[in-house]
Design an enzyme around this catalytic site. Structure first.
Site, PDB file in Angstrom:
ATOM      1  N   TYR A 178       0.830  -1.211   0.000  1.00 29.79           N
ATOM      2  CA  TYR A 178       0.000   0.000   0.000  1.00 29.79           C
ATOM      3  C   TYR A 178       0.870   1.269   0.000  1.00 29.79           C
ATOM      4  CZ  TYR A 178      -4.660  -2.083   0.768  1.00 29.79           C
ATOM      5  OH  TYR A 178      -5.852  -2.748   0.637  1.00 29.79           O
ATOM      6  N   SER A 179       1.554   1.521   1.123  1.00 26.18           N
ATOM      7  CA  SER A 179       2.272   2.788   1.287  1.00 26.18           C
ATOM      8  C   SER A 179       3.407   2.947   0.278  1.00 26.18           C
ATOM      9  CB  SER A 179       2.850   2.894   2.704  1.00 26.18           C
ATOM     10  OG  SER A 179       1.820   2.959   3.664  1.00 26.18           O
TER      11      SER A 179
ATOM     12  N   GLU B 186      -8.823  -4.110   9.123  1.00 22.56           N
ATOM     13  CA  GLU B 186      -7.536  -3.922   9.787  1.00 22.56           C
ATOM     14  C   GLU B 186      -7.681  -3.013  10.997  1.00 22.56           C
ATOM     15  OE1 GLU B 186      -3.000  -2.275   8.838  1.00 22.56           O
ATOM     16  OE2 GLU B 186      -4.621  -1.859   7.429  1.00 22.56           O
TER      17      GLU B 186
ATOM     18  N   SER C  61      -3.102   6.942   9.539  1.00 27.95           N
ATOM     19  CA  SER C  61      -2.687   7.672  10.738  1.00 27.95           C
ATOM     20  C   SER C  61      -3.894   8.128  11.549  1.00 27.95           C
ATOM     21  CB  SER C  61      -1.823   8.888  10.359  1.00 27.95           C
ATOM     22  OG  SER C  61      -2.629   9.898   9.789  1.00 27.95           O
ATOM     23  N   ASN C  62      -3.674   8.353  12.852  1.00 30.98           N
ATOM     24  CA  ASN C  62      -4.780   8.760  13.714  1.00 30.98           C
ATOM     25  C   ASN C  62      -5.385  10.090  13.288  1.00 30.98           C
ATOM     26  OD1 ASN C  62      -4.249   6.420  15.074  1.00 30.98           O
ATOM     27  ND2 ASN C  62      -3.898   7.375  17.064  1.00 30.98           N
ATOM     28  N   GLU C  63      -4.555  10.961  12.705  1.00 28.37           N
ATOM     29  CA  GLU C  63      -5.087  12.232  12.214  1.00 28.37           C
ATOM     30  C   GLU C  63      -6.102  11.997  11.087  1.00 28.37           C
ATOM     31  OE1 GLU C  63      -1.432  12.889  14.404  1.00 28.37           O
ATOM     32  OE2 GLU C  63      -1.913  11.569  12.729  1.00 28.37           O
TER      33      GLU C  63
END
Length: 398
Positions: A128-129, A244, A383-385
């Protein structure tokens, strides 16, 4: 919504607990409970051991070889595995690509890949990344061009966890550069032994080889390895990420680590008394325990919804945020509890080559590496953001 366990659930838990206590190898248990590193054989052997019992894929339905457990039973299984110190079953095959194949894959893909995932024949990794396309995954630039009966793939993936061991990768690629960025992405299954693939290690701060860069240079992928429809890969990617993120909460693991933290802080002294009896430190532990209790109730609500037929929605983002914050908070307090004793870095001890740490404190020795490794939890899986943005859009309508 009933958040209580039934008598049948309690009996199921007792059976699971008895089997784990009897069958989990002591060496594996020791590594997990004492924060040592697991190697490829550790994961593979545990997968095979579970497979003999029919439990290597707890969330799978019976038609594909799973135990057909309901959402509550799967939650109990996760809790009991974490409590006893069982290794995590690697999610890339069992919990990530397999649900996508079950829902969107062709019959030929299901027949070929699902049995190999179930018995551990194939080790999977996630493509993915990319550099410049992590949280903003839709900006990925790895290209796949259709040439006859193959796609030709060129580009780069990064942070590929355990890719050095992988037989297969599920990979997002751009197949239409003229479309809106989410609409021109496809989902490919790539054999990692294909010519043109190069895997390069990324050695992290704790000197571990967990993640990698993967380069594709004119890599030929058969068209039959396309999952679903071309240019609809973003739909499949979002489906996978929902599964996930729900699993990232790891309540059972955090409950186990909270027990470790309390035991650790009872053995450390401050002003001649156990550290856990210090009001300021005790307040930090209590605050984190309250957050964990609230997280557990939220997980149980999601489990109850799943039992009623609802799949993971924006709640998955909530679990991801709070679950990873709790995990990081636990590692922070562990390092605070042992202070400078966490500083000595003993890689042979972490990898099981030496029975005891050269620094003389086996509990403290792994904690700095553990702390630094868990900085990643608020980043991977989106990411949490980004998760906060999802919550704002889907729940608050902002």
């Amino acid at each position: 919504m009933d958040l209580n366990y039934s008598l049948a659930d309690d009996a199921f838990r007792a059976d699971i607990r008895a089997w784990l206590e009897a069958n989990l190898p002591d060496e594996l248990r020791d590594k997990v409970l004492n924060h040592k590193r697991l190697n490829r054989d550790d994961f593979a052997n545990w997968h095979k051991l579970l497979g003999k019992r029919g439990w290597s894929a707890p969330a799978w339905p019976a038609e594909y070889g799973g135990p057909n457990w309901d959402a509550t039973q799967r939650h109990i299984w996760d809790e009991e595995c974490a409590r006893v110190g069982a290794p995590t079953v690697l999610p890339f095959g069992v919990s990530m690509v397999a649900p996508v194949l079950m829902k969107y894959g062709s019959e030929a893909q299901k027949r070929h890949y699902l049995p190999r995932i179930l018995d551990g024949t194939d080790w999977w990794c996630q493509g993915y990344s990319e550099p410049g396309a992590g949280s903003d995954l839709a900006s990925l630039r790895t290209r796949a061009e259709r040439v006859g009966d193959h796609y030709v793939v060129n580009g780069q993936k990064t942070w590929t966890t355990l890719g050095q061991h992988a037989d297969m990768m599920f990979c997002l690629v751009r197949t239409d550069s003229g479309a809106k960025k989410q609409e021109g992405i496809s989902f490919l299954l790539i054999d990692m032994k294909t010519p043109g693939i190069t895997v390069r290690p990324i050695i992290t701060l704790d000197e571990d080889h967990e993640v990698n860069e993967v380069f594709f240079e004119d890599v030929k992928v058969p068209v039959e390895n396309l999952v679903g429809d071309e240019n609809r890969g973003w739909t499949y990617a979002k489906y996978l990420l929902g599964h996930e993120r729900t699993g990232i909460a790891r309540v059972g693991q955090s409950k186990r680590e909270l027990v470790f933290l309390k035991r650790l802080s009872l053995t450390r002294k401050k002003n001649g008394k156990p550290l856990l009896h210090d009001p300021l430190f005790a307040a930090k532990v209590a605050s984190l325990e309250i957050e964990l209790m609230a997280l557990e109730v939220t997980v149980q609500r999601v489990v109850a919804n799943e039992a009623g037929g609802r799949g993971p929605g924006p709640e998955a983002s909530m679990l991801k945020i709070k679950g990873t914050e709790v995990q990081q908070g636990l590692t922070e307090l562990m390092v605070e509890a042992v202070g400078p004793l966490a500083a000595p870095f003993d890689v042979p001890f972490l990898e099981g080559e030496r029975a005891h740490s050269i620094a003389g404190d086996d509990d403290a020795a792994p904690l700095a590496a553990y702390y630094f490794n868990y900085r990643k939890t608020s980043i991977y899986g989106g990411s949490n953001e980004i998760q906060k943005n999802i919550i704002a859009q889907m729940i608050l309508g902002l």
